[in-house]
Design an enzyme around this catalytic site. Structure first.
Site, PDB file in Angstrom:
ATOM      1  N   LYS A  99       5.557   4.348   7.189  1.00 41.82           N
ATOM      2  CA  LYS A  99       5.205   4.513   5.766  1.00 41.82           C
ATOM      3  C   LYS A  99       3.885   3.810   5.463  1.00 41.82           C
ATOM      4  O   LYS A  99       3.049   4.323   4.718  1.00 41.82           O
ATOM      5  CB  LYS A  99       6.291   3.906   4.872  1.00 41.82           C
ATOM      6  CG  LYS A  99       7.498   4.785   4.666  1.00 41.82           C
ATOM      7  CD  LYS A  99       8.519   3.962   3.925  1.00 41.82           C
ATOM      8  CE  LYS A  99       9.303   4.687   2.902  1.00 41.82           C
ATOM      9  NZ  LYS A  99      10.267   3.800   2.231  1.00 41.82           N
TER      10      LYS A  99
ATOM     11  N   VAL B 281       0.805  -1.238   0.000  1.00 46.60           N
ATOM     12  CA  VAL B 281       0.000   0.000   0.000  1.00 46.60           C
ATOM     13  C   VAL B 281       0.831   1.278   0.000  1.00 46.60           C
ATOM     14  O   VAL B 281       0.282   2.360  -0.212  1.00 46.60           O
ATOM     15  CB  VAL B 281      -1.014   0.052   1.183  1.00 46.60           C
ATOM     16  CG1 VAL B 281      -2.132  -0.946   1.009  1.00 46.60           C
ATOM     17  CG2 VAL B 281      -0.317  -0.092   2.531  1.00 46.60           C
TER      18      VAL B 281
ATOM     19  N   ASN C  96      -2.622   6.811   0.035  1.00 48.67           N
ATOM     20  CA  ASN C  96      -2.926   6.184  -1.263  1.00 48.67           C
ATOM     21  C   ASN C  96      -4.357   5.664  -1.315  1.00 48.67           C
ATOM     22  O   ASN C  96      -5.058   5.824  -2.323  1.00 48.67           O
ATOM     23  CB  ASN C  96      -1.951   5.031  -1.539  1.00 48.67           C
ATOM     24  CG  ASN C  96      -0.575   5.531  -1.935  1.00 48.67           C
ATOM     25  OD1 ASN C  96      -0.459   6.606  -2.533  1.00 48.67           O
ATOM     26  ND2 ASN C  96       0.467   4.787  -1.600  1.00 48.67           N
TER      27      ASN C  96
ATOM     28  N   TYR D 213       4.001   2.817  15.329  1.00 47.95           N
ATOM     29  CA  TYR D 213       2.647   2.283  15.156  1.00 47.95           C
ATOM     30  C   TYR D 213       1.616   3.299  15.637  1.00 47.95           C
ATOM     31  O   TYR D 213       0.701   3.680  14.899  1.00 47.95           O
ATOM     32  CB  TYR D 213       2.538   0.972  15.931  1.00 47.95           C
ATOM     33  CG  TYR D 213       1.216   0.258  15.793  1.00 47.95           C
ATOM     34  CD1 TYR D 213       0.878  -0.420  14.622  1.00 47.95           C
ATOM     35  CD2 TYR D 213       0.299   0.251  16.837  1.00 47.95           C
ATOM     36  CE1 TYR D 213      -0.334  -1.090  14.508  1.00 47.95           C
ATOM     37  CE2 TYR D 213      -0.909  -0.426  16.728  1.00 47.95           C
ATOM     38  CZ  TYR D 213      -1.222  -1.090  15.560  1.00 47.95           C
ATOM     39  OH  TYR D 213      -2.426  -1.757  15.450  1.00 47.95           O
TER      40      TYR D 213
HETATM   41  P1  NAD Z   1      -2.127  -8.890  10.782  1.00 45.77           P
HETATM   42  O1  NAD Z   1      -0.686  -8.575  10.971  1.00 45.77           O
HETATM   43  O2  NAD Z   1      -2.565 -10.305  10.820  1.00 45.77           O
HETATM   44  O3  NAD Z   1      -2.678  -8.272   9.432  1.00 45.77           O
HETATM   45  C1  NAD Z   1      -2.112  -7.163   8.783  1.00 45.77           C
HETATM   46  C2  NAD Z   1      -2.057  -7.464   7.295  1.00 45.77           C
HETATM   47  O4  NAD Z   1      -1.555  -6.318   6.595  1.00 45.77           O
HETATM   48  C3  NAD Z   1      -1.120  -8.640   6.966  1.00 45.77           C
HETATM   49  O5  NAD Z   1      -1.753  -9.521   6.078  1.00 45.77           O
HETATM   50  C4  NAD Z   1       0.082  -7.952   6.324  1.00 45.77           C
HETATM   51  O6  NAD Z   1       0.777  -8.798   5.434  1.00 45.77           O
HETATM   52  C5  NAD Z   1      -0.564  -6.765   5.654  1.00 45.77           C
HETATM   53  N1  NAD Z   1       0.353  -5.643   5.416  1.00 45.77           N
HETATM   54  C6  NAD Z   1       1.228  -5.096   6.298  1.00 45.77           C
HETATM   55  N2  NAD Z   1       1.889  -4.086   5.711  1.00 45.77           N
HETATM   56  C7  NAD Z   1       1.413  -3.982   4.438  1.00 45.77           C
HETATM   57  C8  NAD Z   1       1.701  -3.139   3.341  1.00 45.77           C
HETATM   58  N3  NAD Z   1       2.632  -2.165   3.430  1.00 45.77           N
HETATM   59  N4  NAD Z   1       1.028  -3.327   2.175  1.00 45.77           N
HETATM   60  C9  NAD Z   1       0.102  -4.303   2.059  1.00 45.77           C
HETATM   61  N5  NAD Z   1      -0.214  -5.147   3.067  1.00 45.77           N
HETATM   62  C10 NAD Z   1       0.431  -4.974   4.247  1.00 45.77           C
HETATM   63  O7  NAD Z   1      -2.913  -8.033  11.912  1.00 45.77           O
HETATM   64  P2  NAD Z   1      -4.469  -7.912  12.234  1.00 45.77           P
HETATM   65  O8  NAD Z   1      -4.637  -8.163  13.668  1.00 45.77           O
HETATM   66  O9  NAD Z   1      -5.282  -8.630  11.250  1.00 45.77           O
HETATM   67  O10 NAD Z   1      -4.667  -6.332  12.034  1.00 45.77           O
HETATM   68  C11 NAD Z   1      -5.368  -5.800  10.938  1.00 45.77           C
HETATM   69  C12 NAD Z   1      -5.522  -4.298  11.144  1.00 45.77           C
HETATM   70  O11 NAD Z   1      -6.255  -4.034  12.337  1.00 45.77           O
HETATM   71  C13 NAD Z   1      -4.197  -3.547  11.273  1.00 45.77           C
HETATM   72  O12 NAD Z   1      -4.300  -2.317  10.600  1.00 45.77           O
HETATM   73  C14 NAD Z   1      -4.068  -3.333  12.755  1.00 45.77           C
HETATM   74  O13 NAD Z   1      -3.313  -2.177  13.053  1.00 45.77           O
HETATM   75  C15 NAD Z   1      -5.516  -3.172  13.176  1.00 45.77           C
HETATM   76  N6  NAD Z   1      -5.709  -3.512  14.586  1.00 45.77           N
HETATM   77  C16 NAD Z   1      -5.743  -4.814  14.988  1.00 45.77           C
HETATM   78  C17 NAD Z   1      -5.891  -5.097  16.331  1.00 45.77           C
HETATM   79  C18 NAD Z   1      -5.992  -6.508  16.849  1.00 45.77           C
HETATM   80  O14 NAD Z   1      -6.062  -6.680  18.062  1.00 45.77           O
HETATM   81  N7  NAD Z   1      -6.054  -7.544  16.037  1.00 45.77           N
HETATM   82  C19 NAD Z   1      -5.961  -4.057  17.277  1.00 45.77           C
HETATM   83  C20 NAD Z   1      -5.891  -2.753  16.814  1.00 45.77           C
HETATM   84  C21 NAD Z   1      -5.774  -2.488  15.473  1.00 45.77           C
END
Ligand code: NAD
Ligand code: UDP
Length: 313
Positions: A89, A57, A97, A143
């Site tokens: 980033k 992204v 984007n 983060y």
């Molecule tokens: P996760 O790490 O399993 O999923 C994140 C996904 O984003 C992964 O598939 C990773 O490969 C992809 N990714 C990372 N950087 C990328 C990039 N530059 N371009 C394209 N893809 C990219 O984590 P999750 O728990 O599924 O979290 C999903 C979202 O929810 C995140 O944005 C996270 O910050 C947010 N979030 C999750 C939690 C939680 O407790 N699970 C809490 C707060 C926020």
């Protein structure tokens, strides 16, 4: 409806793809596979209406979609701290984007924000009106501050360009499809317990969190995207409100597995929040959302998943 899920091969993103497809959407899962895995979406490959795009992204992309869920970002401290500049980033350029695309395509966009925007909170429980207590130069700030800028971008595109935006502040969420090596507490503890290892308890275990089961979180994400009120662009907290110490999580898991789980005390990571609990009044009032899965039930389902994913006992 054609819907883009960035981070679609991750833990939350893959569950979201399942639910959107079941609701009749065409779904594009976009992911760079940093922490996500194709195995999370393998069951969807070849299915009509589903497409996977390997893409980062931080680079622009042109797609014609009606909805965007912007979830791309590593969520576990060990992963987001392994390349902190890339984490900033991903949140800043990635959100920029996706907002540019939403503006051009006239799409509605939801940003996955986080309880981390409150930092180590001085107000308890945390309401959406609280501005937080974030260390801007600490090891978690790539983060926390990245997500805070992502929220700023969402609000500015909304005010300046009338983009139809939603912000969900996600509190600790767990469940099947967390990666074995994810590093967050629930998956670490379950994997360690199933392997017969000591549970890595950071600090004295008195720090608190509230945990939400994945299915409840996905309900809220979809409900927020469907919400049409005049206040729809405002952030909404979503999470469990059953606050427990991390030591109590060890006890709860021990009860489920029917044995006392030994722990190994490790140092508390820097800036690890002391207490965290969402005030979910807004989610209840606007989305009629309430979590339905208790912590013991959710833990049982997650244990079953890890037993099948990697037979360890
Ligand atoms: P996760 O790490 O399993 O999923 C994140 C996904 O984003 C992964 O598939 C990773 O490969 C992809 N990714 C990372 N950087 C990328 C990039 N530059 N371009 C394209 N893809 C990219 O984590 P999750 O728990 O599924 O979290 C999903 C979202 O929810 C995140 O944005 C996270 O910050 C947010 N979030 C999750 C939690 C939680 O407790 N699970 C809490 C707060 C926020
Ligand atoms: N934690 C722990 N052992 C682990 C992983 C995490 O004791 O193996 C603690 C961590 O210090 C924090 C809590 O559990 O206090 C939740 O950590 P996680 O990384 O899951 O989420 P976050 O800190 O982002 O809320």
């Amino acid at each position: 409806m054609r819907t883009l899920v960035t981070g679609g091969a991750g833990f939350l993103g893959s569950h979201l793809c399942d639910r959107l497809l079941a609701a009749g959407h065409e779904v594009i899962a976009l992911d760079n596979l940093f922490t996500g895995s194709k195995s999370n979406i393998a069951h969807l490959s070849g299915r009509t209406g589903f497409e996977f795009i390997l893409h980062d992204v931080v680079n622009p992309i042109r797609l014609e979609v009606d909805w965007v869920f912007n979830l791309a970002c590593p969520a576990s401290p060990i992963h987001y701290q392994s390349n902190p500049v890339k984490t900033v980033k991903t949140s800043v350029m990635g959100t920029l984007n996706m907002l540019g695309m939403a503006k051009r395509a006239k799409a509605r966009i939801l940003q996955a924000s986080t309880s981390e925007v409150y930092g180590d909170p001085l107000e308890h429980p945390q309401k959406e009106t609280y501005w937080g207590n974030v260390n801007p130069i600490g090891i978690r700030s790539c983060y926390d501050e990245g997500k805070r800028v992502a929220e700023t971008l969402m609000m500015d595109y909304h005010r300046q360009n009338r983009v139809d935006t939603r912000i969900i502040r996600i509190f600790n969420t767990y469940g099947p499809r967390m990666a074995v090596g994810d590093g967050r507490v629930i998956s670490n503890f379950i994997v360690q317990a199933l392997r017969g290892e000591k549970l890595t308890l950071y600090g004295d275990g008195s720090q608190t969190r509230c945990f939400c089961y994945v299915d409840d979180m996905i309900d809220a994400m979809i409900a927020l995207m469907n919400y049409e009120g005049p206040d729809a662009a405002e952030p909404v907290n979503v999470g469990g409100e059953d606050e427990r110490s991390i030591s109590a999580i060890v006890e709860c898991l021990g009860e489920i597995l029917g044995r006392k789980l030994p722990v190994e005390h490790l140092p508390l990571p820097h800036d690890d929040p002391t207490r965290r609990r969402p005030d979910c009044t807004r989610a209840r009032q606007r989305l009629n959302w309430r979590p339905s899965v208790s912590l013991p039930d959710g833990l049982r389902k997650t244990v079953e998943y890890f037993r099948k994913a990697e037979p360890m006992e």
